[in-house]
Design an enzyme around this catalytic site. Structure first.
Site, PDB file in Angstrom:
ATOM      1  N   GLN A   1      -4.469  -1.444   9.621  1.00  0.00           N
ATOM      2  CA  GLN A   1      -4.183  -2.831   8.794  1.00  0.00           C
ATOM      3  C   GLN A   1      -4.749  -3.632   9.903  1.00  0.00           C
ATOM      4  O   GLN A   1      -4.532  -4.093  11.075  1.00  0.00           O
ATOM      5  CB  GLN A   1      -2.864  -3.196   8.598  1.00  0.00           C
ATOM      6  CG  GLN A   1      -2.558  -4.615   7.954  1.00  0.00           C
ATOM      7  CD  GLN A   1      -3.069  -4.487   6.356  1.00  0.00           C
ATOM      8  OE1 GLN A   1      -3.023  -3.608   5.676  1.00  0.00           O
ATOM      9  NE2 GLN A   1      -4.039  -5.714   5.987  1.00  0.00           N
TER      10      GLN A   1
ATOM     11  N   LYS B   1       0.942  -1.239  -0.074  1.00  0.00           N
ATOM     12  CA  LYS B   1      -0.056   0.073   0.003  1.00  0.00           C
ATOM     13  C   LYS B   1       0.719   1.195   0.083  1.00  0.00           C
ATOM     14  O   LYS B   1       0.562   2.251  -0.586  1.00  0.00           O
ATOM     15  CB  LYS B   1      -0.940  -0.211   1.101  1.00  0.00           C
ATOM     16  CG  LYS B   1      -1.889  -0.866   1.172  1.00  0.00           C
ATOM     17  CD  LYS B   1      -2.779  -1.152   2.315  1.00  0.00           C
ATOM     18  CE  LYS B   1      -3.763  -2.424   2.202  1.00  0.00           C
ATOM     19  NZ  LYS B   1      -4.477  -2.838   3.327  1.00  0.00           N
TER      20      LYS B   1
ATOM     21  N   ASP C   1     -10.865   3.099   3.969  1.00  0.00           N
ATOM     22  CA  ASP C   1     -11.281   1.776   3.803  1.00  0.00           C
ATOM     23  C   ASP C   1     -12.620   1.400   3.582  1.00  0.00           C
ATOM     24  O   ASP C   1     -13.240   0.343   3.342  1.00  0.00           O
ATOM     25  CB  ASP C   1     -10.606   0.833   5.020  1.00  0.00           C
ATOM     26  CG  ASP C   1      -9.408  -0.111   4.700  1.00  0.00           C
ATOM     27  OD1 ASP C   1      -9.188  -0.258   3.419  1.00  0.00           O
ATOM     28  OD2 ASP C   1      -8.898  -0.592   5.553  1.00  0.00           O
TER      29      ASP C   1
END
Ligand code: NAP
Length: 292
Positions: free
Chosen positions: A97, A53, A120
């Site tokens: 994460q 990422k 997200d």
């Protein structure tokens, strides 16, 4: 034979567009999109995902800040870290994460992220927004699937869609997003009786179960569009999806490969959400100063 939808090629051309959007934003408003990525603990797979990422951000000009914390961090400490990022004007997206260590309250952590920075799309506000059509950010994997369908001009309105898998990060938001595009959607999961009875009706079949070889040709309607979200590592090291690619390719009209289908689109949509967040930030009116 089905047309293979090349997700890697689409991801690469979108990333070129994003690099131009980032430089236009910097020229026009003096802003560089910023993404904070929080990694807790030593999980090797999570570290690889975070590295990918961060690299993808750098390649299009997004500033990424990688914040690593010990496994022993408490929920309160993580929430405090997120709150400081919420008020940082140079950060437009915050990503935690997953998975988090068991002692951490994941819901409290995700809910601490400001919905305007929740790139997200996991915050309850954004999940609820999907239901009523007012989300700020769509979750990256299903968003990537929508972009793949759009790129091939595959109509969704009025189509029968079957989503296999009902997780909060893929299956459920996928179903909601396609319903918002006026598809008729069925969701199947591990307790669905006779899966094939549903999949055979699908004009568009999206599979996100994490079970290699789950979908075989007899379960697919001739001419269906088949999107394979699954990523499974076999004992011989090969990476495969949930669909019998060879067999189903002979029946479907379109199919995504694994790897090289949905996978590259997920990180690409994270970039899209972060840039969109920074662009939105520039459109917000300046705060009105209090009268003296
Ligand atoms: P998950 O949280 O484990 O959810 C799997 C879902 O599939 C559950 O709803 C489960 O049903 C259902 N399921 C399991 N076995 C099934 C079966 N035999 N028949 C029908 N449904 C079944 O997984 P996830 O996070 O959604 O991920 C799904 C797959 O997509 C995994 O392979 C993952 O690696 C992959 N993935 C790929 C990307 C990408 O970027 N391409 C991103 C995320 C995930 P229950 O709800 O009844 O348990």
């Amino acid at each position: 034979m089905a047309k293979v939808i090349d997700g890697a090629a689409l991801a690469s051309s979108l990333r070129q567009e994003y690099a131009q959007r980032v430089s236009a934003l910097t020229r026009r408003a003096g802003i560089r999109p910023g993404l904070a990525v929080i990694l807790v603990g030593e999980d090797a797979a999570s570290a690889v995902y975070v590295r990918n990422k961060v690299r993808a951000c750098e390649a299009v000009g997004i500033r990424s800040v990688r914040l690593t914390r010990e496994t022993s961090i408490s929920t309160g400490e993580l929430v405090a870290l997120i709150e400081s990022l919420n008020s940082d004007p140079e950060i437009h997206g915050i990503l935690v994460q997953l998975p988090l260590p068991k002692h951490v309250d994941m819901t409290a952590v995700l809910e601490a992220i400001s919905p305007e920075k929740d790139v997200d799309g996991f915050h309850l506000y954004n999940v609820g927004g999907l239901v009523v059509g007012k989300t700020v950010f769509s979750p990256c994997t299903p968003y990537g699937v929508c972009k793949l369908l759009e790129s091939e001009h595959i109509p969704v309105e009025g189509q029968n869609v079957v989503v296999v898998g009902a997780s909060n990060i893929v299956g459920k938001p996928m179903a909601l997003m396609l319903m918002a595009k006026d598809a008729t959607v069925a969701i199947c999961h591990a307790k669905t009786r006779d899966l094939a009875q549903f999949t055979i009706l699908a004009d568009i079949l999206v599979v996100a179960a994490g079970v290699p070889g789950l979908i075989v040709p007899q379960m697919v309607k001739t001419g269906a569009v088949v999107i394979d979200v699954g990523i499974n590592r076999l004992s011989d090291g090969r990476i495969v999806g949930d669909v019998d690619f060879e067999g189903v390719s002979k029946k479907a009209s379109y199919i995504t490969p694994v790897p090289g289908g949905v996978g590259p689109m997920t990180v690409t949509m994270l970039l899209e959400n972060t840039i969109a967040s920074a662009e939105r930030h520039t459109r917000q009116p300046a705060p009105v100063s209090e009268p003296a």
